[in-house]
Design an enzyme around this catalytic site. Structure first.
Site, PDB file in Angstrom:
ATOM      1  N   TYR A   1       1.641   5.171  -2.468  1.00 33.97           N
ATOM      2  CA  TYR A   1       1.926   6.552  -2.081  1.00 33.97           C
ATOM      3  C   TYR A   1       3.313   6.975  -2.510  1.00 33.97           C
ATOM      4  O   TYR A   1       3.576   8.159  -2.721  1.00 33.97           O
ATOM      5  CB  TYR A   1       1.680   6.771  -0.584  1.00 33.97           C
ATOM      6  CG  TYR A   1       0.204   6.884  -0.360  1.00 33.97           C
ATOM      7  CD1 TYR A   1      -0.432   8.098  -0.593  1.00 33.97           C
ATOM      8  CD2 TYR A   1      -0.562   5.784  -0.047  1.00 33.97           C
ATOM      9  CE1 TYR A   1      -1.796   8.204  -0.495  1.00 33.97           C
ATOM     10  CE2 TYR A   1      -1.936   5.874   0.060  1.00 33.97           C
ATOM     11  CZ  TYR A   1      -2.548   7.095  -0.170  1.00 33.97           C
ATOM     12  OH  TYR A   1      -3.896   7.192  -0.095  1.00 33.97           O
TER      13      TYR A   1
ATOM     14  N   HIS B   1       0.805  -1.214   0.000  1.00 32.15           N
ATOM     15  CA  HIS B   1       0.000   0.000   0.000  1.00 32.15           C
ATOM     16  C   HIS B   1       0.847   1.277   0.000  1.00 32.15           C
ATOM     17  O   HIS B   1       0.625   2.141  -0.841  1.00 32.15           O
ATOM     18  CB  HIS B   1      -1.053   0.027   1.102  1.00 32.15           C
ATOM     19  CG  HIS B   1      -1.929   1.216   0.919  1.00 32.15           C
ATOM     20  ND1 HIS B   1      -2.895   1.269  -0.053  1.00 32.15           N
ATOM     21  CD2 HIS B   1      -1.922   2.437   1.484  1.00 32.15           C
ATOM     22  CE1 HIS B   1      -3.454   2.466  -0.054  1.00 32.15           C
ATOM     23  NE2 HIS B   1      -2.878   3.192   0.869  1.00 32.15           N
TER      24      HIS B   1
ATOM     25  N   HIS C   1      -9.686   0.824 -11.459  1.00 29.81           N
ATOM     26  CA  HIS C   1      -9.309   1.753 -10.393  1.00 29.81           C
ATOM     27  C   HIS C   1      -7.841   2.161 -10.486  1.00 29.81           C
ATOM     28  O   HIS C   1      -7.522   3.341 -10.469  1.00 29.81           O
ATOM     29  CB  HIS C   1      -9.598   1.124  -9.025  1.00 29.81           C
ATOM     30  CG  HIS C   1      -8.964   1.858  -7.879  1.00 29.81           C
ATOM     31  ND1 HIS C   1      -9.383   3.095  -7.482  1.00 29.81           N
ATOM     32  CD2 HIS C   1      -7.922   1.536  -7.078  1.00 29.81           C
ATOM     33  CE1 HIS C   1      -8.634   3.504  -6.473  1.00 29.81           C
ATOM     34  NE2 HIS C   1      -7.734   2.578  -6.211  1.00 29.81           N
ATOM     35  N   PHE C   2      -6.927   1.195 -10.618  1.00 34.18           N
ATOM     36  CA  PHE C   2      -5.541   1.685 -10.572  1.00 34.18           C
ATOM     37  C   PHE C   2      -5.066   2.295 -11.882  1.00 34.18           C
ATOM     38  O   PHE C   2      -4.081   3.012 -11.891  1.00 34.18           O
ATOM     39  CB  PHE C   2      -4.546   0.687  -9.967  1.00 34.18           C
ATOM     40  CG  PHE C   2      -4.495  -0.671 -10.584  1.00 34.18           C
ATOM     41  CD1 PHE C   2      -4.054  -0.858 -11.862  1.00 34.18           C
ATOM     42  CD2 PHE C   2      -4.877  -1.775  -9.842  1.00 34.18           C
ATOM     43  CE1 PHE C   2      -3.993  -2.114 -12.404  1.00 34.18           C
ATOM     44  CE2 PHE C   2      -4.828  -3.043 -10.379  1.00 34.18           C
ATOM     45  CZ  PHE C   2      -4.385  -3.210 -11.668  1.00 34.18           C
ATOM     46  N   HIS C   3      -5.822   2.071 -12.959  1.00 36.90           N
ATOM     47  CA  HIS C   3      -5.455   2.839 -14.150  1.00 36.90           C
ATOM     48  C   HIS C   3      -5.930   4.286 -14.080  1.00 36.90           C
ATOM     49  O   HIS C   3      -5.414   5.137 -14.807  1.00 36.90           O
ATOM     50  CB  HIS C   3      -5.956   2.157 -15.425  1.00 36.90           C
ATOM     51  CG  HIS C   3      -5.113   0.967 -15.809  1.00 36.90           C
ATOM     52  ND1 HIS C   3      -5.405  -0.310 -15.413  1.00 36.90           N
ATOM     53  CD2 HIS C   3      -3.956   0.872 -16.514  1.00 36.90           C
ATOM     54  CE1 HIS C   3      -4.478  -1.139 -15.869  1.00 36.90           C
ATOM     55  NE2 HIS C   3      -3.581  -0.454 -16.531  1.00 36.90           N
TER      56      HIS C   3
ATOM     57  N   ARG D   1     -10.160 -10.057 -12.672  1.00 42.10           N
ATOM     58  CA  ARG D   1      -8.918  -9.502 -13.173  1.00 42.10           C
ATOM     59  C   ARG D   1      -7.909 -10.629 -13.326  1.00 42.10           C
ATOM     60  O   ARG D   1      -8.195 -11.773 -12.957  1.00 42.10           O
ATOM     61  CB  ARG D   1      -8.370  -8.435 -12.218  1.00 42.10           C
ATOM     62  CG  ARG D   1      -7.840  -8.994 -10.908  1.00 42.10           C
ATOM     63  CD  ARG D   1      -7.353  -7.914  -9.966  1.00 42.10           C
ATOM     64  NE  ARG D   1      -5.999  -7.467 -10.314  1.00 42.10           N
ATOM     65  CZ  ARG D   1      -5.169  -6.879  -9.447  1.00 42.10           C
ATOM     66  NH1 ARG D   1      -5.550  -6.673  -8.194  1.00 42.10           N
ATOM     67  NH2 ARG D   1      -3.968  -6.504  -9.810  1.00 42.10           N
ATOM     68  N   ARG D   2      -6.739 -10.322 -13.865  1.00 42.19           N
ATOM     69  CA  ARG D   2      -5.645 -11.286 -13.978  1.00 42.19           C
ATOM     70  C   ARG D   2      -6.109 -12.613 -14.553  1.00 42.19           C
ATOM     71  O   ARG D   2      -5.791 -13.671 -14.029  1.00 42.19           O
ATOM     72  CB  ARG D   2      -5.039 -11.561 -12.596  1.00 42.19           C
ATOM     73  CG  ARG D   2      -4.459 -10.351 -11.956  1.00 42.19           C
ATOM     74  CD  ARG D   2      -3.841 -10.675 -10.630  1.00 42.19           C
ATOM     75  NE  ARG D   2      -2.716  -9.799 -10.380  1.00 42.19           N
ATOM     76  CZ  ARG D   2      -2.000  -9.808  -9.283  1.00 42.19           C
ATOM     77  NH1 ARG D   2      -2.268 -10.665  -8.337  1.00 42.19           N
ATOM     78  NH2 ARG D   2      -0.990  -8.997  -9.139  1.00 42.19           N
TER      79      ARG D   2
END
Ligand code: HEM
Ligand SMILES: [Cu+2]
Ligand SMILES: [Cu+2]
Lengths: 157, 550
Positions: B221, B217, B368-370, B433-434
């Protein structure tokens, strides 16, 4: 340190929302018992088939309103005894473990989304509302055959 | 202009970053076509091998090398030219990092490490893959400490003074990174490497997952803070205003050290071995990070409004039209920020304990992470690239390049909007996913993933193709600025490093008391992790041997 007046309003608004969100999530989880899959039982991953309840995978009735579905995940299949069949409207306790790598046991269109970790027993209780055939997939990468790892559960009236 | 030696160091980091970007985005293109069954790979190449490359090269390699290029340039600019020791250690760190990168990449390419960038045990890759990752982290530490050394030298020469904002933020990010990496270093060094070499037979799987996510996580950041640095220190300069509030900027940054680490369980909400109490505690801590995020959002909009009004914007929203939209450096970063609004909101959903059941390991997460790392972070880096490379090479950035740059960010935005929207909706419908293409035996709820209008893998592929086009255009701009564009001669042809003034007269000194923040960070880490990790070790089941299932 100086805070602009609008910034104070903005942050207060944000923090109030944050507290509200967390309270809703917390009350729903702990007072209404909607907790995600988990469990603290461990198991020897080399002796899964000799250890209860995984020595007899399948669906078992515990009492009038509860059933337990014991399922073993391995690359790239699930072993839930003969066919997975459970009644709608009754509490089903799913218990899973893995004999090899990490998998998931995810029933489409439900909240059942369990990580299956070798050495651990994952538990999740769920009550199906609608009868039908539900697709179960593994959504945690487990090897070349990962996308062929799926099965079905039949929910009867 | 910076000293030639410092520029060379930064340029080499950028070079590695964009090489990784090239291979990584190519992998992304293949993925979207495999997932909608339009492409079958030759027998020697596997979907999961490509996906491992995509994750490692973009999320770890591209980001980290670019971040160090930005740090090096900004530290040299704001604190002065690097001394010989700082330079030497930076190069040593760079070489170690690069060696690790090459080693891990080779293992992925030869098919010995199709374990994805999260390398969950007991999938067992070649031990050299783990050695590669360890070298990568150690190299980043060496570079990080070299930069901290440069900072300490400045502090000694300027006793009692607060450091410039850019340097402060760089050190914050490095502190965060070093504390975060302790988890992954512990698991790789003491669990994976001995196990993969066969020195021990088994591994404690749940512990390895927990140590990974202790790192995983704050890793996000580590990507985000350098983007925030650009938002806090570069954007105001482009807008022609000073930093909104020096003290609030510093406070937001140190809050990230505190609240981005003791929260890794929010990636493990669906798994056994961690009790609900500890999961929920970390959910609460996760939400704390919203506070510095809101502070950042406020500062950004305050800057925009002040700049817009300065340019003659009137009324409640009139200032918005007066922002320098024709400035590529601004518009690219503005779009990056805009993507972060739904990105951050999605993050709150993901972290909401039982709500995570709906989205965990579905394509929603990929969506989300894209729109967090894949656009807000990546597009901020693009916005920096346009001026950073010409600044470092002393070349011109022509009007044609600017036009191409606008096309590039336009394509990225459209492509990402299509791809990530499709992924979000597909995820809500349950698509995993994956996962390579699978018809799931024609089951009707799987068919639903292939025949909606927005909700299908074709939309994802169209979006992915546009993204790839954008990526290639960016690489063209990178190569032109690095090697081809004519050298600047006239003073007005030189590209500047925009770095805003920050008034630190009112900034309290305790904000730069590192031991205070490091101490508090460890206190929170101990509260959140000590007991559950102790339980995992004490009540460990017999460990797992390794499996090679690919
Ligand atoms: C050409 C642009 C890109 C395309 C077409 C693309 C496409 C994809 C797709 C389709 C997946 C999901 C595959 C799956 O779960 O089966 C994926 C995963 C991922 N992408 Fe991208 N992506 C692009 C750019 C980026 C960028 C710029 C970043 C970050 C800097 C990034 C980071 C990731 C990560 C971390 C994953 C997860 C890998 C994993 O699950 O192990 N991508 N990408
Ligand atoms: Cu799987
Ligand atoms: Cu996270």
């Amino acid at each position: 340190m100086h805070l602009h007046k609008y910034e104070k309003i903005w942050l207060t608004f944000g923090i109030v929302c944050l507290v509200a969100f967390l309270s809703i999530v917390g009350v729903n989880a702990f007072a209404q018992d909607h907790t995600p899959a988990g469990g603290m039982h461990t198991i020897d991953p080399e002796k899964v088939r000799e250890t209860a309840p995984f020595n007899e995978p399948g669906v078992k009735q515990l009492d009038d309103d509860t059933y337990q579905a014991t399922i073993i995940a391995s690359a790239f299949a699930y072993d839930g005894g003969q066919t997975l069949q459970v009644p709608a409207g009754k509490e089903i306790i799913f218990k899973l473990t893995s004999t090899d790598v990490v998998h998931s046991f995810t029933i489409d269109n439900t909240n059942v989304n369990m990580m299956v970790v070798p050495g651990q027993v994952t538990t999740k209780s769920y009550t199906f509302k609608e009868p039908g055939k539900y697709l179960i997939i593994c959504n945690e990468y487990c090897g070349t055959g990962h996308h062929y790892m799926y099965t079905e559960i039949e929910v009867t009236e | 202009m910076l000293a030639a030696a410092d520029r060379k160091l930064a340029l080499w980091n950028i070079g590695v970053a964009y090489t990784a970007f090239l291979i990584g985005t190519l992998a992304g293109l293949l993925q979207v076509f495999i997932r909608n069954d339009r492409l079958e790979l030759p027998a020697w190449l596997d979907y999961y091998q490509i996906l491992t490359a995509h994750g490692v090269l973009l999320a770890l390699i591209f980001t980290t090398f670019f971040i160090f290029a930005f740090f090096i340039s900004g530290m040299s600019k704001s604190l002065g030219t690097f001394g010989p020791k700082v330079l030497l250690w930076n190069w040593i760190g760079f070489v170690v990092m690069l060696t690790g990168t090459v080693l891990a990449t080779v293992m992925i390419v030869i098919g010995e490490a199709s374990v994805l960038y999260t390398f969950y045990a007991p999938l067992m890759a070649s031990p050299w893959y783990y050695v590669g990752l360890a070298l990568f982290v150690v190299g980043s530490w060496i570079m990080g400490f070299a930069l901290v050394g440069h900072y300490m030298k400045w502090k000694k020469a300027n006793r009692g003074e607060l450091s410039p904002l850019f340097a402060f933020m760089t050190v914050t990010t490095i502190v965060l990174w070093v504390i975060a990496c302790l988890g992954v270093v512990a698991t790789v060094l003491f669990q994976y490497i001995p196990w993969a070499f066969g020195w021990v037979d088994t591994i404690n799987v749940e512990l390895s997952r927990t140590l990974f996510w202790y790192f995983g996580h704050p890793l996000v950041y580590f990507w985000l803070l350098p983007a925030y640095m650009a938002w806090y220190t570069v954007v105001p300069k482009i807008l022609g205003v000073p930093v909104f509030s020096d003290s609030l900027a510093r406070l937001a940054f140190v809050l990230f050290i505190l609240f981005s680490i003791p929260v890794g369980f929010h990636h493990q909400l669906m798994e056994p071995g961690i009790s609900d109490f500890w999961k929920f505690l970390q959910v609460v801590l996760t939400f704390m990070v919203i506070i510095p995020s809101l502070m950042t959002a406020f500062s950004m909009f305050a800057n925009f409004e002040r700049a817009g009004r300065k340019n003659g914007g009137k009324g409640l929203f009139g200032w918005f039209t007066k922002l320098p939209w024709k400035d590529l450096r601004f518009t690219s970063i503005f779009i990056a920020m805009a993507f972060f609004i739904p990105g951050g909101a999605g993050g709150i959903i993901n972290a909401s304990f039982q709500l995570n059941e709906i989205v965990h390991n579905t394509l929603w997460i990929v969506g989300h992470f894209h729109i967090t790392v894949g656009t807000p972070v990546a597009m901020t880096f693009m916005g920096l690239t346009y001026w950073l490379i010409p600044y470092l090479t002393g070349r011109k950035f022509s009007n044609t390049m600017k036009k191409l740059g606008f096309i590039q960010i336009g394509l990225w935005s459209v492509g990402m909007l299509l791809m990530s929207t499709a992924q979000h909706i597909l995820g809500l419908l349950g698509a995993p996913r994956r996962t390579a293409y699978s018809g799931y035996n024609g089951h009707e709820s799987a068919l639903e993933w292939f025949d909606g209008i927005l909700t299908n893998h074709v939309t994802m592929a169209v979006g992915g193709s546009i993204l790839f086009l954008s990526a290639m255009l960016l690489l063209y701009i990178v190569i032109m600025s690095a090697f081809v564009s004519p050298k600047a001669v006239e003073p007005d042809e030189f590209v500047e490093f925009p770095l805003a003034e920050s008034d630190k007269r009112a900034t309290p000194k305790f904000l730069e008391n590192w031991w205070l923040w490091i101490g508090m960070a460890f206190l929170l880490i101990i509260i959140a992790y000590a007991i559950p990790i102790a339980q995992m070790i004490q009540h460990a089941p017999p460990g797992s041997r390794g499996f090679i299932t690919w």
